[in-house]
Write a protein that holds these residues in place. Structure first.
Motif, PDB file in Angstrom:
ATOM      1  N   VAL A 145       1.662 -11.171   1.361  1.00 19.35           N
ATOM      2  CA  VAL A 145       1.525  -9.791   1.540  1.00 19.35           C
ATOM      3  C   VAL A 145       1.170  -8.843   1.667  1.00 19.35           C
ATOM      4  CG1 VAL A 145       2.120  -8.549  -1.012  1.00 19.35           C
ATOM      5  CG2 VAL A 145       2.501 -11.076  -1.210  1.00 19.35           C
ATOM      6  N   GLU A 146       1.290  -8.422   2.316  1.00 25.83           N
ATOM      7  CA  GLU A 146       0.209  -7.457   3.202  1.00 25.83           C
ATOM      8  C   GLU A 146       0.716  -5.904   1.965  1.00 25.83           C
ATOM      9  OE1 GLU A 146       3.390  -8.268   6.669  1.00 25.83           O
ATOM     10  OE2 GLU A 146       3.542  -8.122   4.199  1.00 25.83           O
ATOM     11  N   SER A 147      -0.313  -4.863   2.142  1.00 23.03           N
ATOM     12  CA  SER A 147      -0.597  -4.088   1.369  1.00 23.03           C
ATOM     13  C   SER A 147      -1.444  -2.513   2.133  1.00 23.03           C
ATOM     14  CB  SER A 147      -0.587  -3.833   0.194  1.00 23.03           C
ATOM     15  OG  SER A 147      -1.984  -4.433  -0.032  1.00 23.03           O
ATOM     16  N   GLY A 148      -1.383  -1.724   1.628  1.00 18.88           N
ATOM     17  CA  GLY A 148      -2.412  -0.575   2.482  1.00 18.88           C
ATOM     18  C   GLY A 148      -1.458   0.323   3.430  1.00 18.88           C
ATOM     19  N   GLY A 149      -0.688   0.382   3.186  1.00 21.41           N
ATOM     20  CA  GLY A 149       0.275   1.040   4.131  1.00 21.41           C
ATOM     21  C   GLY A 149       0.366   2.937   3.905  1.00 21.41           C
ATOM     22  N   SER A 155      -3.775  -5.022   3.978  1.00 22.98           N
ATOM     23  CA  SER A 155      -4.510  -5.873   3.748  1.00 22.98           C
ATOM     24  C   SER A 155      -3.340  -7.188   3.640  1.00 22.98           C
ATOM     25  CB  SER A 155      -5.159  -6.127   2.404  1.00 22.98           C
ATOM     26  OG  SER A 155      -5.807  -5.265   2.133  1.00 22.98           O
ATOM     27  N   CYS A 156      -3.212  -8.212   4.051  1.00 25.45           N
ATOM     28  CA  CYS A 156      -2.804  -9.582   4.215  1.00 25.45           C
ATOM     29  C   CYS A 156      -3.637 -10.208   3.291  1.00 25.45           C
ATOM     30  CB  CYS A 156      -2.570  -9.725   5.241  1.00 25.45           C
ATOM     31  SG  CYS A 156      -1.134 -11.275   5.390  1.00 25.45           S
ATOM     32  N   TRP A 185      -1.820  -9.588  12.951  1.00 31.06           N
ATOM     33  CA  TRP A 185      -0.433  -8.367  13.032  1.00 31.06           C
ATOM     34  C   TRP A 185      -0.027  -7.656  13.731  1.00 31.06           C
ATOM     35  CZ3 TRP A 185      -0.971  -6.362   8.006  1.00 31.06           C
ATOM     36  CH2 TRP A 185      -1.931  -6.819   7.535  1.00 31.06           C
ATOM     37  N   PHE A 186       0.865  -7.959  13.528  1.00 29.56           N
ATOM     38  CA  PHE A 186       2.014  -7.321  14.694  1.00 29.56           C
ATOM     39  C   PHE A 186       2.457  -5.586  13.797  1.00 29.56           C
ATOM     40  CE2 PHE A 186       3.171 -10.808  17.617  1.00 29.56           C
ATOM     41  CZ  PHE A 186       2.493 -11.954  17.117  1.00 29.56           C
ATOM     42  N   ARG A 187       3.089  -4.969  14.636  1.00 25.64           N
ATOM     43  CA  ARG A 187       3.488  -3.877  14.347  1.00 25.64           C
ATOM     44  C   ARG A 187       5.193  -3.687  15.232  1.00 25.64           C
ATOM     45  NH1 ARG A 187      -0.348   0.685  17.557  1.00 25.64           N
ATOM     46  NH2 ARG A 187      -0.233   0.347  19.373  1.00 25.64           N
ATOM     47  N   GLN A 188       6.102  -2.995  14.915  1.00 24.66           N
ATOM     48  CA  GLN A 188       7.055  -2.220  15.243  1.00 24.66           C
ATOM     49  C   GLN A 188       7.801  -1.834  14.397  1.00 24.66           C
ATOM     50  OE1 GLN A 188      10.585  -4.726  14.117  1.00 24.66           O
ATOM     51  NE2 GLN A 188      11.472  -4.997  15.595  1.00 24.66           N
ATOM     52  N   LYS A 206     -11.221 -14.834  -0.462  1.00 21.42           N
ATOM     53  CA  LYS A 206     -10.188 -14.096  -0.905  1.00 21.42           C
ATOM     54  C   LYS A 206      -9.197 -13.854  -0.294  1.00 21.42           C
ATOM     55  CE  LYS A 206     -13.303  -9.617  -2.697  1.00 21.42           C
ATOM     56  NZ  LYS A 206     -13.549  -8.301  -2.211  1.00 21.42           N
ATOM     57  N   ASN A 207      -8.741 -15.288   0.630  1.00 18.20           N
ATOM     58  CA  ASN A 207      -7.456 -15.652   0.764  1.00 18.20           C
ATOM     59  C   ASN A 207      -6.626 -14.256   1.026  1.00 18.20           C
ATOM     60  OD1 ASN A 207      -6.199 -17.945   1.213  1.00 18.20           O
ATOM     61  ND2 ASN A 207      -4.544 -17.768  -0.461  1.00 18.20           N
ATOM     62  N   THR A 208      -7.570 -13.209   1.807  1.00 16.54           N
ATOM     63  CA  THR A 208      -7.461 -12.295   2.539  1.00 16.54           C
ATOM     64  C   THR A 208      -7.656 -11.522   4.332  1.00 16.54           C
ATOM     65  OG1 THR A 208      -6.590 -10.949   0.423  1.00 16.54           O
ATOM     66  CG2 THR A 208      -6.833  -9.557   2.425  1.00 16.54           C
ATOM     67  N   VAL A 209      -6.485 -11.432   4.888  1.00 16.04           N
ATOM     68  CA  VAL A 209      -7.090 -10.910   6.351  1.00 16.04           C
ATOM     69  C   VAL A 209      -7.108  -8.895   5.920  1.00 16.04           C
ATOM     70  CG1 VAL A 209      -6.738 -10.640   8.669  1.00 16.04           C
ATOM     71  CG2 VAL A 209      -6.933 -12.934   7.391  1.00 16.04           C
ATOM     72  N   TYR A 210      -7.703  -8.312   6.687  1.00 13.49           N
ATOM     73  CA  TYR A 210      -7.186  -6.871   6.963  1.00 13.49           C
ATOM     74  C   TYR A 210      -7.676  -6.499   8.047  1.00 13.49           C
ATOM     75  CZ  TYR A 210      -9.842  -7.978   2.238  1.00 13.49           C
ATOM     76  OH  TYR A 210     -10.035  -8.297   1.102  1.00 13.49           O
ATOM     77  N   LEU A 211      -7.103  -5.198   8.176  1.00  7.55           N
ATOM     78  CA  LEU A 211      -6.920  -4.351   9.368  1.00  7.55           C
ATOM     79  C   LEU A 211      -7.408  -3.595   8.871  1.00  7.55           C
ATOM     80  CD1 LEU A 211      -5.885  -5.146  12.628  1.00  7.55           C
ATOM     81  CD2 LEU A 211      -3.634  -3.490  11.622  1.00  7.55           C
TER      82      LEU A 211
END
Length: 121
Positions: free
Chosen positions: A5-9, A21-22, A36-39, A75-80
């Motif tokens: 689940v992503e958040s922070g946009g 955050s992922c 991370w990918f983007r479209q 935290k089982n999380t990846v950040y960008l």
């Protein structure tokens, strides 16, 4: 299975910053490579950055020096972290988990739903 689940946009002015955050559930992210990918509208989904379970990182050239990928296994999380945002960074940003670091989206087994980043000029 891994659920992401992503958040922070959000909407930000050019030059601003965001931290995406992922967050994972179901299984620990610690053993996975996460990318991370983007479209952008009307364009293909492109690799942005990736991080191995060894903390080795890879970035596409257009974001080097502005984006930073990191992980917190506790935290089982990846950040960008996205700094110095440009209008051309506008896109839906999605995280993905897999066993290998690759710039090819089909290499990843698990995907989040994405979070919108919009940069105004």
């Amino acid at each position: 299975q891994v659920q992401l689940v992503e958040s922070g946009g959000g909407l930000v002015q050019a030059g601003g910053s965001l931290r995406l955050s992922c967050a994972a559930s179901g299984r620990t992210l610690g053993s996975y490579t996460v990318a991370w990918f983007r479209q952008a509208p009307g364009k293909d989904r492109d690799f942005v950055a990736g991080i191995r379970n060894t903390y080795y990182t890879d970035y596409t050239d257009s974001v080097k020096g502005r984006f930073t990928i990191s992980r917190d296994n506790a935290k089982n999380t990846v950040y960008l972290q996205i700094d110095s945002l440009k209008p051309e960074d506008t896109a839906v940003y999605s995280c993905a988990a897999g066993s290998e670091l690759s710039r090819v989206s089909r290499s990843y087994d698990y995907w989040g739903q994405g979070t919108q980043v919009t940069v105004s000029s």
